[in-house]
Design a protein around this motif. Structure first.
Motif, PDB file in Angstrom:
ATOM      1  N   ALA A  51       0.830  -1.212   0.000  1.00 59.28           N
ATOM      2  CA  ALA A  51       0.000   0.000   0.000  1.00 59.28           C
ATOM      3  C   ALA A  51       0.864   1.262   0.000  1.00 59.28           C
ATOM      4  CB  ALA A  51      -0.940   0.005   1.199  1.00 59.28           C
ATOM      5  N   GLU A  52       1.972   1.230   0.749  1.00 59.72           N
ATOM      6  CA  GLU A  52       2.885   2.379   0.770  1.00 59.72           C
ATOM      7  C   GLU A  52       3.517   2.590  -0.606  1.00 59.72           C
ATOM      8  OE1 GLU A  52       4.769   2.420   5.205  1.00 59.72           O
ATOM      9  OE2 GLU A  52       5.255   0.685   3.951  1.00 59.72           O
ATOM     10  N   VAL A  53       3.928   1.496  -1.239  1.00 58.22           N
ATOM     11  CA  VAL A  53       4.532   1.597  -2.570  1.00 58.22           C
ATOM     12  C   VAL A  53       3.526   2.166  -3.560  1.00 58.22           C
ATOM     13  CG1 VAL A  53       5.471   0.264  -4.515  1.00 58.22           C
ATOM     14  CG2 VAL A  53       6.264  -0.194  -2.187  1.00 58.22           C
ATOM     15  N   ALA A  54       2.285   1.713  -3.486  1.00 62.25           N
ATOM     16  CA  ALA A  54       1.249   2.206  -4.397  1.00 62.25           C
ATOM     17  C   ALA A  54       1.067   3.711  -4.250  1.00 62.25           C
ATOM     18  CB  ALA A  54      -0.068   1.481  -4.147  1.00 62.25           C
ATOM     19  N   LEU A  55       1.042   4.207  -3.023  1.00 67.26           N
ATOM     20  CA  LEU A  55       0.889   5.648  -2.790  1.00 67.26           C
ATOM     21  C   LEU A  55       2.092   6.428  -3.312  1.00 67.26           C
ATOM     22  CD1 LEU A  55      -0.608   5.678   0.818  1.00 67.26           C
ATOM     23  CD2 LEU A  55      -1.757   6.331  -1.299  1.00 67.26           C
ATOM     24  N   VAL A  56       3.279   5.905  -3.062  1.00 69.95           N
ATOM     25  CA  VAL A  56       4.495   6.581  -3.515  1.00 69.95           C
ATOM     26  C   VAL A  56       4.551   6.594  -5.042  1.00 69.95           C
ATOM     27  CG1 VAL A  56       7.021   6.450  -3.562  1.00 69.95           C
ATOM     28  CG2 VAL A  56       5.802   6.130  -1.409  1.00 69.95           C
ATOM     29  N   LEU A  57       4.211   5.467  -5.675  1.00 70.55           N
ATOM     30  CA  LEU A  57       4.238   5.409  -7.135  1.00 70.55           C
ATOM     31  C   LEU A  57       3.277   6.414  -7.742  1.00 70.55           C
ATOM     32  CD1 LEU A  57       4.472   1.579  -7.831  1.00 70.55           C
ATOM     33  CD2 LEU A  57       6.272   3.294  -8.096  1.00 70.55           C
ATOM     34  N   ARG A  58       2.106   6.536  -7.168  1.00 71.01           N
ATOM     35  CA  ARG A  58       1.125   7.500  -7.687  1.00 71.01           C
ATOM     36  C   ARG A  58       1.659   8.926  -7.576  1.00 71.01           C
ATOM     37  NH1 ARG A  58      -1.045   9.673 -11.032  1.00 71.01           N
ATOM     38  NH2 ARG A  58      -2.972  10.803 -10.773  1.00 71.01           N
ATOM     39  N   ALA A  59       2.262   9.244  -6.440  1.00 67.39           N
ATOM     40  CA  ALA A  59       2.814  10.590  -6.251  1.00 67.39           C
ATOM     41  C   ALA A  59       3.974  10.839  -7.219  1.00 67.39           C
ATOM     42  CB  ALA A  59       3.281  10.771  -4.804  1.00 67.39           C
ATOM     43  N   LEU A  60       4.852   9.866  -7.391  1.00 63.42           N
ATOM     44  CA  LEU A  60       5.982  10.017  -8.310  1.00 63.42           C
ATOM     45  C   LEU A  60       5.504  10.179  -9.751  1.00 63.42           C
ATOM     46  CD1 LEU A  60       8.503   7.424  -6.852  1.00 63.42           C
ATOM     47  CD2 LEU A  60       8.758   9.915  -6.867  1.00 63.42           C
ATOM     48  N   GLU A  61       4.446   9.453 -10.107  1.00 65.61           N
ATOM     49  CA  GLU A  61       3.895   9.569 -11.453  1.00 65.61           C
ATOM     50  C   GLU A  61       3.284  10.954 -11.667  1.00 65.61           C
ATOM     51  OE1 GLU A  61       1.212   6.854 -14.441  1.00 65.61           O
ATOM     52  OE2 GLU A  61       0.673   6.861 -12.312  1.00 65.61           O
ATOM     53  N   ARG A  62       2.557  11.414 -10.676  1.00 67.08           N
ATOM     54  CA  ARG A  62       1.912  12.730 -10.751  1.00 67.08           C
ATOM     55  C   ARG A  62       2.959  13.840 -10.886  1.00 67.08           C
ATOM     56  NH1 ARG A  62      -1.116  11.955  -6.540  1.00 67.08           N
ATOM     57  NH2 ARG A  62       0.334  12.887  -5.081  1.00 67.08           N
ATOM     58  N   GLU A  63       4.117  13.664 -10.251  1.00 68.79           N
ATOM     59  CA  GLU A  63       5.172  14.675 -10.276  1.00 68.79           C
ATOM     60  C   GLU A  63       6.113  14.522 -11.465  1.00 68.79           C
ATOM     61  OE1 GLU A  63       6.985  14.372  -6.437  1.00 68.79           O
ATOM     62  OE2 GLU A  63       5.162  14.980  -5.408  1.00 68.79           O
ATOM     63  N   GLY A  64       5.889  13.496 -12.289  1.00 61.96           N
ATOM     64  CA  GLY A  64       6.687  13.320 -13.489  1.00 61.96           C
ATOM     65  C   GLY A  64       8.006  12.590 -13.313  1.00 61.96           C
ATOM     66  N   ILE A  66       8.256   9.254 -12.760  1.00 62.68           N
ATOM     67  CA  ILE A  66       8.127   7.918 -13.338  1.00 62.68           C
ATOM     68  C   ILE A  66       6.961   7.896 -14.315  1.00 62.68           C
ATOM     69  CG2 ILE A  66       9.060   6.722 -11.302  1.00 62.68           C
ATOM     70  CD1 ILE A  66       6.073   5.960 -10.682  1.00 62.68           C
ATOM     71  N   THR A  67       6.930   6.846 -15.127  1.00 64.42           N
ATOM     72  CA  THR A  67       5.750   6.537 -15.936  1.00 64.42           C
ATOM     73  C   THR A  67       5.423   5.071 -15.694  1.00 64.42           C
ATOM     74  OG1 THR A  67       7.095   5.982 -17.860  1.00 64.42           O
ATOM     75  CG2 THR A  67       6.277   8.229 -17.727  1.00 64.42           C
ATOM     76  N   ARG A  68       4.166   4.723 -15.886  1.00 65.99           N
ATOM     77  CA  ARG A  68       3.741   3.341 -15.671  1.00 65.99           C
ATOM     78  C   ARG A  68       3.060   2.846 -16.933  1.00 65.99           C
ATOM     79  NH1 ARG A  68       0.969   3.923  -9.885  1.00 65.99           N
ATOM     80  NH2 ARG A  68       0.727   1.704 -10.050  1.00 65.99           N
ATOM     81  N   SER A  69       3.486   1.657 -17.383  1.00 62.43           N
ATOM     82  CA  SER A  69       2.945   1.091 -18.604  1.00 62.43           C
ATOM     83  C   SER A  69       3.157  -0.415 -18.617  1.00 62.43           C
ATOM     84  CB  SER A  69       3.647   1.720 -19.812  1.00 62.43           C
ATOM     85  OG  SER A  69       3.213   1.130 -21.007  1.00 62.43           O
TER      86      SER A  69
END
Length: 76
Positions: A51-64, A66-69
């Motif tokens: 759950a912590e990783v999911a939250l961090v990934l979302r924030a990192l994606e929003r801030e540019g 990382i990308t997820r695909s």
């Protein structure tokens, strides 16, 4: 034509920089080590809860940062 300069995509995240990231976000980016990874791989590499990783990934994606695909997280 679009207001972009050559190499502008390689310049890094548009907002802030790595210096403004949380400790967990730094751990996630370090776990990527410049290569794509699945969420499960990131969980194992960081020791964070899923759950912590999911939250961090979302924030990192929003801030540019990382990308997820296709099930992978890619460093920007």
């Amino acid at each position: 034509a679009l207001g972009m300069t050559p190499g502008s995509r390689r310049a890094g995240p548009a907002r802030g920089g790595r210096h403004s990231l949380s400790r967990d976000a730094e751990r996630v980016l370090d776990a990527l080590a410049g290569e794509p990874a699945t969420t499960d791989q990131i969980v194992v590499r960081t020791g964070l809860q899923p759950a912590e990783v999911a939250l961090v990934l979302r924030a990192l994606e929003r801030e540019g940062h990382i990308t997820r695909s296709r099930g992978f997280t890619w460093p920007a």
